[in-house]
Design a protein around this motif. Sequence first.
Motif, PDB file in Angstrom:
ATOM      1  N   TYR A   1       2.865  -3.791   6.021  1.00 49.40           N
ATOM      2  CA  TYR A   1       2.069  -4.883   5.448  1.00 49.40           C
ATOM      3  C   TYR A   1       2.047  -4.785   3.926  1.00 49.40           C
ATOM      4  O   TYR A   1       2.091  -5.795   3.223  1.00 49.40           O
ATOM      5  CB  TYR A   1       0.650  -4.884   6.008  1.00 49.40           C
ATOM      6  CG  TYR A   1       0.561  -5.286   7.460  1.00 49.40           C
ATOM      7  CD1 TYR A   1       1.252  -6.387   7.960  1.00 49.40           C
ATOM      8  CD2 TYR A   1      -0.224  -4.564   8.348  1.00 49.40           C
ATOM      9  CE1 TYR A   1       1.164  -6.744   9.295  1.00 49.40           C
ATOM     10  CE2 TYR A   1      -0.322  -4.920   9.690  1.00 49.40           C
ATOM     11  CZ  TYR A   1       0.378  -6.019  10.151  1.00 49.40           C
ATOM     12  OH  TYR A   1       0.292  -6.381  11.473  1.00 49.40           O
ATOM     13  N   LYS A   2       2.018  -3.566   3.400  1.00 48.73           N
ATOM     14  CA  LYS A   2       2.053  -3.387   1.946  1.00 48.73           C
ATOM     15  C   LYS A   2       3.400  -3.828   1.375  1.00 48.73           C
ATOM     16  O   LYS A   2       3.455  -4.433   0.300  1.00 48.73           O
ATOM     17  CB  LYS A   2       1.749  -1.937   1.586  1.00 48.73           C
ATOM     18  CG  LYS A   2       0.292  -1.577   1.785  1.00 48.73           C
ATOM     19  CD  LYS A   2       0.024  -0.120   1.435  1.00 48.73           C
ATOM     20  CE  LYS A   2      -1.440   0.236   1.595  1.00 48.73           C
ATOM     21  NZ  LYS A   2      -1.689   1.670   1.294  1.00 48.73           N
TER      22      LYS A   2
ATOM     23  N   SER B   1       2.447 -12.246  -2.421  1.00 49.00           N
ATOM     24  CA  SER B   1       1.093 -11.779  -2.741  1.00 49.00           C
ATOM     25  C   SER B   1      -0.017 -12.485  -1.960  1.00 49.00           C
ATOM     26  O   SER B   1      -1.191 -12.222  -2.182  1.00 49.00           O
ATOM     27  CB  SER B   1       0.832 -11.936  -4.239  1.00 49.00           C
ATOM     28  OG  SER B   1       0.910 -13.306  -4.597  1.00 49.00           O
TER      29      SER B   1
ATOM     30  N   ASP C   1       1.922   0.450   6.098  1.00 45.34           N
ATOM     31  CA  ASP C   1       3.004   0.563   5.122  1.00 45.34           C
ATOM     32  C   ASP C   1       3.828  -0.725   5.072  1.00 45.34           C
ATOM     33  O   ASP C   1       4.187  -1.199   3.986  1.00 45.34           O
ATOM     34  CB  ASP C   1       3.917   1.745   5.448  1.00 45.34           C
ATOM     35  CG  ASP C   1       3.237   3.091   5.216  1.00 45.34           C
ATOM     36  OD1 ASP C   1       2.199   3.144   4.528  1.00 45.34           O
ATOM     37  OD2 ASP C   1       3.760   4.100   5.757  1.00 45.34           O
TER      38      ASP C   1
ATOM     39  N   VAL D   1      -5.184  -2.554   3.551  1.00 46.15           N
ATOM     40  CA  VAL D   1      -4.244  -3.374   2.782  1.00 46.15           C
ATOM     41  C   VAL D   1      -4.979  -4.298   1.811  1.00 46.15           C
ATOM     42  O   VAL D   1      -4.534  -4.505   0.688  1.00 46.15           O
ATOM     43  CB  VAL D   1      -3.329  -4.182   3.734  1.00 46.15           C
ATOM     44  CG1 VAL D   1      -2.378  -5.071   2.950  1.00 46.15           C
ATOM     45  CG2 VAL D   1      -2.544  -3.239   4.640  1.00 46.15           C
ATOM     46  N   ASP D   2      -6.109  -4.839   2.241  1.00 50.85           N
ATOM     47  CA  ASP D   2      -6.883  -5.788   1.430  1.00 50.85           C
ATOM     48  C   ASP D   2      -8.365  -5.413   1.495  1.00 50.85           C
ATOM     49  O   ASP D   2      -9.127  -5.993   2.272  1.00 50.85           O
ATOM     50  CB  ASP D   2      -6.654  -7.216   1.941  1.00 50.85           C
ATOM     51  CG  ASP D   2      -7.381  -8.274   1.135  1.00 50.85           C
ATOM     52  OD1 ASP D   2      -7.888  -7.959   0.037  1.00 50.85           O
ATOM     53  OD2 ASP D   2      -7.451  -9.427   1.602  1.00 50.85           O
TER      54      ASP D   2
ATOM     55  N   LEU E   1       3.342  -7.543   1.383  1.00 53.20           N
ATOM     56  CA  LEU E   1       2.446  -8.018   0.327  1.00 53.20           C
ATOM     57  C   LEU E   1       3.115  -7.916  -1.041  1.00 53.20           C
ATOM     58  O   LEU E   1       2.915  -8.780  -1.900  1.00 53.20           O
ATOM     59  CB  LEU E   1       1.145  -7.211   0.359  1.00 53.20           C
ATOM     60  CG  LEU E   1      -0.050  -7.789  -0.366  1.00 53.20           C
ATOM     61  CD1 LEU E   1      -0.385  -9.184   0.157  1.00 53.20           C
ATOM     62  CD2 LEU E   1      -1.257  -6.881  -0.216  1.00 53.20           C
TER      63      LEU E   1
END
Length: 176
Positions: A94-95, A102, A92, A150-151, A98
Amino acid sequence: QEVYFSLAKTKSLRGDYAGAVVVAKKALDLNQKVADAHFYYGLLLSANKDLELGYIELKRAMELGKRWKNFYEPRVVGDFFADAGHVEDAIDLYKVALAMNSDAGEILSYPLSAAEARLNSGIVFLDTRPSTGRKYLDDAISFFKIVLVVDPDNLIAQVEIGASYYFLGNKTMARE
């Protein structure tokens, strides 16, 4: 509280994390309702390897309305949460980071490098201390999963999670 925060920061910059924790606790004791007091105390606890109490304090800061000043703050807290084993909370954060910046490579540099280090250690230990090797590989998989949630397009994490499963003997998961 500001004086205590400054003193704690000075001690931590000098590498005296234990002393910094004591001073930060004094700041927190002055007013338990200040989010930043819990935040700084939690950061110092985590840096001093008291990951579970650090997690509790950092969560409390967030509950009290801690506002992130920049993407580094949620990223670093995410790193500490990941180390403490609180994977969903780390994801959460890390999001959040981000969303503020970006650059996924910048945000996910810690969990990816932590996963790679654990993968390498796991490979090394598999022959001499199999249970230790498996533990490192399991930890590597956990960190790679964080990166991929996340990615999902992170090619390094995709390949290396497969390698981790392969070394654990799980060929089916290695192919996926």
